[in-house]
Write an enzyme that holds these catalytic residues in place. Sequence first.
Site, PDB file in Angstrom:
ATOM      1  CG  ASP A 119      -2.275   0.505   0.727  1.00 14.88           C
ATOM      2  OD1 ASP A 119      -1.997   1.319   0.141  1.00 14.88           O
ATOM      3  OD2 ASP A 119      -2.825   0.813   1.843  1.00 14.88           O
ATOM      4  CE  LYS A 121      -2.439   0.679   5.442  1.00 19.30           C
ATOM      5  NZ  LYS A 121      -3.168   1.166   4.779  1.00 19.30           N
TER       6      LYS A 121
END
Length: 533
Positions: free
Chosen positions: A292, A324
């Site tokens: 991502d 993340k």
Amino acid sequence: MDLPRPRASRKGGAGMSEAIGPKIPDRDSAPHRLRAKRLGVLTSDEPVVFMRSDCPACRSEGLSSRSRVLLRAGEKSVIATLFQVSADWLDIGQAGLSNAAWELLDVQEDVPITVHHPDPLTSFSQVRARIFGNRLDAAQFREILDDIAARRYSGIETAAYLVSGSSFPLDREEMVALTRVMVDIGETLTWQQSPVVDKHCVGGLPGNRTTPIIVAIVAALGLTMPKTSSRAITSPAGTADAMETLAPVDLDLPAIRRVVDLEGGCIVWGGAVRLSPADDLLIRVERVLDLDSEGQLVASVLSKKVAAGASHLVLDIPVGPTAKLRTSAAGEALSVQLASVAARFGIATSVVITDGSQPVGVGVGPALEARDVLAVLQQTPGFPEDLHARACALAGALLELSGKAAPGEGAALAALTIANGVAWAKFQRICEAQGGMRVPPSAKHRRPRLAESSGHVTAIDNRRIARIAKLAGAPGSKAAGVEMHARVGDRITAGQPMFSVHAETSGELEYALAYADANPEAIQIDEGRPKEI
């Protein structure tokens, strides 16, 4: 004579047959014809065709396994990846189609299809250029994204494009250009109401299912929030996955307009509409890569907000050692990129850096997270207080950003809207407007993971908990996932359940628990004092 190469339009978008209509080469010789056969092979979203290695098309065209071939049936065409077989279950004159290829060509059994080499994929030269350190402009991104949206890229080529923006990060101008292109190749929504609000979390935090609660709160207070959400990319559940256990989410644009006009908000799957069609194809490859990248993330998030007509946006950026984003500096840097690019499209933003040190709520997985949403909205005794607090804080930020609440008063107004039952009533009406409220399913198998020692919980690893939930079957199995029984700071005794694994099959249950046994650091217990959070 060459047929025109279709391009999706900004307003009204191309239909499916247009979006997958590659250019048909002009050939001197007669095209090779094979009979279509549906094999029932699931290849996710990528069209695949199987042919005998000794069939005339393969031999005369010099085709081999993993070649890209252009298939045409009537007015529809698709580029597929070829795999060759030598077994007799496929006749020499047949083309065995995967489910994706079959549906895109819209054929019947034994209907003739033609086989060609496709035109060269010229846009891929731009991908190679970027891999070697060149920046791209809007026209170059447009060429790439047009081909991706039209399914001319294979999974490998799409992966190369995604990696080109990860190993060599996009700069600000590239993010703006990519966002604009992703909007332009799809449809857009416009609204007579103003403001139109939205919220997005950058992800990486299991169980953080605040969106349905926020939509219910702000819509109940008179704001417009047409929420298009994603399915899971690398997580055990996306908002659309969880919401689907409560109500239909595959709404088209007219249905979205109807629901929003009626109730002021919706929670639907963005992939069901063409607001950013290339993005949904990219997300499927990102899921496989577990990748991502920042630039693609910014363009992915904001293209959908722009296309959905948002004017005010709150961004939830969780930061934690296993989220993340690991550090506050990383969170701040991403927030600057998102806010700066959003401003170029006239979207007012408010960024909220939130605690990403542990999962939110009790459930991790579509149905388990949906049950947390219901518990908060219904104020069921024992509802997850952390999910309630986060939803109120983020809804409050939206209320303040849009002028619906005075500065510093938004969270209290959001909490009151839940406490007095108004948000729950609105949520039920939204579900009914989307097609009817459902009861989230329950898993057939569940088993607790017990603590091996006594002490205080000092850390919970988001990534390992998410991995356990995915090994149990989430998000594909809606009822699968992890039910948390412990939080950081809790006192726990040996033999006490730390979490329970929910699965639809005994095999998935054992698989997930084996991983949990091999990774005891998923929940760390220390005999000393509890860690402050």
